[in-house]
Write an enzyme that holds these catalytic residues in place. Sequence first.
Site, mmCIF file in Angstrom:
data_model
loop_
_atom_site.group_PDB
_atom_site.id
_atom_site.type_symbol
_atom_site.label_atom_id
_atom_site.label_comp_id
_atom_site.label_asym_id
_atom_site.label_seq_id
_atom_site.Cartn_x
_atom_site.Cartn_y
_atom_site.Cartn_z
ATOM 1 N N TYR A 289 29.833 33.761 37.140
ATOM 2 C CA TYR A 289 30.004 34.143 36.003
ATOM 3 C C TYR A 289 29.054 33.767 34.729
ATOM 4 O O TYR A 289 28.447 34.330 34.281
ATOM 5 C CB TYR A 289 31.494 34.459 35.353
ATOM 6 C CG TYR A 289 31.764 35.031 33.929
ATOM 7 C CD1 TYR A 289 31.501 36.300 33.593
ATOM 8 C CD2 TYR A 289 32.274 34.059 33.045
ATOM 9 C CE1 TYR A 289 31.612 36.602 32.192
ATOM 10 C CE2 TYR A 289 32.163 34.274 31.692
ATOM 11 C CZ TYR A 289 31.926 35.594 31.188
ATOM 12 O OH TYR A 289 32.099 35.998 29.927
HETATM 13 P P1 NAD Z 1 36.387 43.611 28.661
HETATM 14 O O1 NAD Z 1 36.326 43.843 29.772
HETATM 15 O O2 NAD Z 1 37.691 44.085 27.854
HETATM 16 O O3 NAD Z 1 35.108 44.739 27.773
HETATM 17 C C1 NAD Z 1 33.973 44.915 28.488
HETATM 18 C C2 NAD Z 1 33.767 46.387 28.557
HETATM 19 O O4 NAD Z 1 32.316 46.614 29.128
HETATM 20 C C3 NAD Z 1 34.765 46.985 29.539
HETATM 21 O O5 NAD Z 1 35.275 48.108 28.827
HETATM 22 C C4 NAD Z 1 33.677 47.658 30.467
HETATM 23 O O6 NAD Z 1 34.023 49.183 31.158
HETATM 24 C C5 NAD Z 1 32.408 47.707 29.877
HETATM 25 N N1 NAD Z 1 31.160 47.508 30.876
HETATM 26 C C6 NAD Z 1 30.862 46.659 31.758
HETATM 27 N N2 NAD Z 1 29.907 47.133 32.455
HETATM 28 C C7 NAD Z 1 29.374 48.245 31.747
HETATM 29 C C8 NAD Z 1 28.071 48.862 32.142
HETATM 30 N N3 NAD Z 1 27.405 48.821 33.048
HETATM 31 N N4 NAD Z 1 27.997 50.040 31.325
HETATM 32 C C9 NAD Z 1 28.921 50.392 30.208
HETATM 33 N N5 NAD Z 1 29.914 49.780 30.080
HETATM 34 C C10 NAD Z 1 30.384 48.592 30.711
HETATM 35 O O7 NAD Z 1 35.791 42.119 28.092
HETATM 36 P P2 NAD Z 1 36.077 41.279 26.612
HETATM 37 O O8 NAD Z 1 36.855 40.212 27.065
HETATM 38 O O9 NAD Z 1 36.212 42.313 25.684
HETATM 39 O O10 NAD Z 1 34.526 40.890 26.713
HETATM 40 C C11 NAD Z 1 33.448 41.314 25.846
HETATM 41 C C12 NAD Z 1 32.257 40.691 26.108
HETATM 42 O O11 NAD Z 1 32.357 39.194 25.542
HETATM 43 C C13 NAD Z 1 31.810 40.383 27.579
HETATM 44 O O12 NAD Z 1 30.283 40.416 27.632
HETATM 45 C C14 NAD Z 1 32.251 38.934 28.025
HETATM 46 O O13 NAD Z 1 31.472 38.521 29.049
HETATM 47 C C15 NAD Z 1 32.152 38.193 26.667
HETATM 48 N N6 NAD Z 1 33.004 37.126 26.331
HETATM 49 C C16 NAD Z 1 34.222 37.453 26.219
HETATM 50 C C17 NAD Z 1 35.215 36.366 25.816
HETATM 51 C C18 NAD Z 1 36.506 36.518 25.866
HETATM 52 O O14 NAD Z 1 37.366 35.512 25.680
HETATM 53 N N7 NAD Z 1 37.257 37.736 25.902
HETATM 54 C C19 NAD Z 1 34.751 35.052 25.906
HETATM 55 C C20 NAD Z 1 33.379 34.828 26.055
HETATM 56 C C21 NAD Z 1 32.637 35.823 26.207
HETATM 57 C C1 UGA Z 2 37.621 33.356 29.108
HETATM 58 C C2 UGA Z 2 37.397 34.682 29.361
HETATM 59 O O1 UGA Z 2 38.407 35.042 30.553
HETATM 60 C C3 UGA Z 2 36.023 34.693 29.855
HETATM 61 O O2 UGA Z 2 35.539 36.069 29.848
HETATM 62 C C4 UGA Z 2 34.999 34.207 28.753
HETATM 63 O O3 UGA Z 2 33.741 34.010 29.114
HETATM 64 C C5 UGA Z 2 35.597 32.706 28.610
HETATM 65 O O4 UGA Z 2 36.694 32.920 28.126
HETATM 66 C C6 UGA Z 2 34.617 31.914 27.375
HETATM 67 O O5 UGA Z 2 35.329 31.395 26.539
HETATM 68 O O6 UGA Z 2 33.483 31.984 27.446
HETATM 69 P P1 UGA Z 2 38.718 31.413 30.233
HETATM 70 O O7 UGA Z 2 38.667 30.404 29.404
HETATM 71 O O8 UGA Z 2 38.877 30.896 31.797
HETATM 72 O O9 UGA Z 2 37.770 32.331 30.361
HETATM 73 O O10 UGA Z 2 40.032 32.075 30.035
HETATM 74 P P2 UGA Z 2 41.233 32.615 30.787
HETATM 75 O O11 UGA Z 2 40.925 33.621 31.833
HETATM 76 O O12 UGA Z 2 42.348 32.818 29.818
HETATM 77 O O13 UGA Z 2 41.945 31.168 31.548
HETATM 78 C C7 UGA Z 2 42.445 30.061 30.839
HETATM 79 C C8 UGA Z 2 42.918 29.018 31.672
HETATM 80 O O14 UGA Z 2 44.133 29.375 31.890
HETATM 81 C C9 UGA Z 2 42.198 28.818 32.972
HETATM 82 O O15 UGA Z 2 42.130 27.613 33.211
HETATM 83 C C10 UGA Z 2 42.944 29.443 34.261
HETATM 84 O O16 UGA Z 2 42.726 28.884 35.445
HETATM 85 C C11 UGA Z 2 44.262 29.583 33.492
HETATM 86 N N1 UGA Z 2 45.175 30.693 33.830
HETATM 87 C C12 UGA Z 2 44.555 31.956 33.728
HETATM 88 C C13 UGA Z 2 46.423 30.562 34.751
HETATM 89 O O17 UGA Z 2 46.855 29.345 34.777
HETATM 90 N N2 UGA Z 2 47.043 31.524 34.984
HETATM 91 C C14 UGA Z 2 46.559 32.606 35.058
HETATM 92 O O18 UGA Z 2 47.260 33.910 35.358
HETATM 93 C C15 UGA Z 2 45.245 33.115 34.386
#
Ligand code: NAD
Ligand code: UGA
Length: 316
Positions: free
Chosen positions: A145
């Site tokens: 990822y």
């Molecule tokens: P999410 O899965 O809730 O939202 C992503 C959306 O993108 C989904 O609704 C999905 O249907 C859509 N999507 C995926 N592929 C697509 C495509 N080919 N065409 C059209 N739509 C498409 O995820 P999120 O947590 O809201 O994350 C949003 C973005 O931020 C992502 O790019 C993720 O990598 C990035 N990000 C999220 C976090 C976090 O903590 N949530 C942290 C770092 C980066």
């Molecule tokens: C999150 C998002 O899921 C990613 O999409 C994003 O890119 C990333 O943040 C980011 O900061 O860039 P992550 O930090 O791994 O990734 O967040 P979680 O999925 O919430 O996991 C956090 C920690 O909780 C990890 O160590 C994971 O192993 C742990 N975890 C997660 C558990 O122990 N149990 C669970 O059911 C889920």
Amino acid sequence: MVTGSAGFIGSHLAHALVQGGTTVVGVDRRDPATDPTAATNLAPLLGLPGYVHVTADLLSCAIDPLLIDADAIFHLAGIPGVRPSWGPQFGDYLASNVLAAHRVLEACTRIGVPRVIVASSSSVYGPTGGGASIETDRPQPASPYAVTKLAEEQLCLAYAARPGSPSVVALRYFTVYGPRQRSDMFTHRALQAALTGQPLRLYGDGHQRRDFTFIDDAVAATIAAAAAPAAHGPINVGGGATASLLEVINIANSLVGRDIQLDHDHARSGDVLTTRADPGRAREVLGWQPRVDLHNGLRAHMQALASQVPTYGRAA
Ligand code: NAD
Ligand code: UGA
């Protein structure tokens, strides 16, 4: 335009933009008519004047017509999540995180969209030793990822350096949490376990630390990026304070007045021990700093979960 507008961050961003008077075209391949998560995420948006929703896959749809007159595109669509990116799903990650960004960049260049804001990730840093990550650090992505997010970010920045292309701001979000957070993420699962009494599966010893960022703060940084000067490379969206998973569990316990039952499981490949942002560039370039601390953010997240599903409310 906001891509990924049926997702967690994208739906909040689109809502905040519309509330601020901006007209938004939201694009997502999840259809709110058939996908319950998309329906929940889009519920505050659908029907609002100023919001137009398009269900389309960025890998195949005609993007150009959707971009006409756009001042900016917030490209958040993608496949998130560290752990499922190992194995056969990698092709989907590569397609939605890299090839879709390429199609968006080509369309923006053709139409003359001036600004692309792209969602990158703290995961590009990889293992850090616990110190704050600064944008000039050498990325060491530790999961498939993270490799795709680094490729996406760098592809966007490469386009930005080309004459005639849009300017780009790449935001490295640090573990965003809050209402409507994805159900695969830790905070959602911990709060759900606290509310329902169901066990929480804990990967590793719980001493992993994250720079947890509340959704409203992440959205504020994203909106600020639309107007920021672009020639700065990627920007961390994280405040620089970290908490361990066990600390989150303790706060969740205190909010409901009982202890979450833990199912211990092994640490997962690709998960780093600590993420921590150096927030200096975000402060300087975006004028941004987080406003919501972890305790208040978790309380808001829990209240939203409790109101969403009736059984949560009963258990609470
Ligand atoms: P999410 O899965 O809730 O939202 C992503 C959306 O993108 C989904 O609704 C999905 O249907 C859509 N999507 C995926 N592929 C697509 C495509 N080919 N065409 C059209 N739509 C498409 O995820 P999120 O947590 O809201 O994350 C949003 C973005 O931020 C992502 O790019 C993720 O990598 C990035 N990000 C999220 C976090 C976090 O903590 N949530 C942290 C770092 C980066
Ligand atoms: C999150 C998002 O899921 C990613 O999409 C994003 O890119 C990333 O943040 C980011 O900061 O860039 P992550 O930090 O791994 O990734 O967040 P979680 O999925 O919430 O996991 C956090 C920690 O909780 C990890 O160590 C994971 O192993 C742990 N975890 C997660 C558990 O122990 N149990 C669970 O059911 C889920």
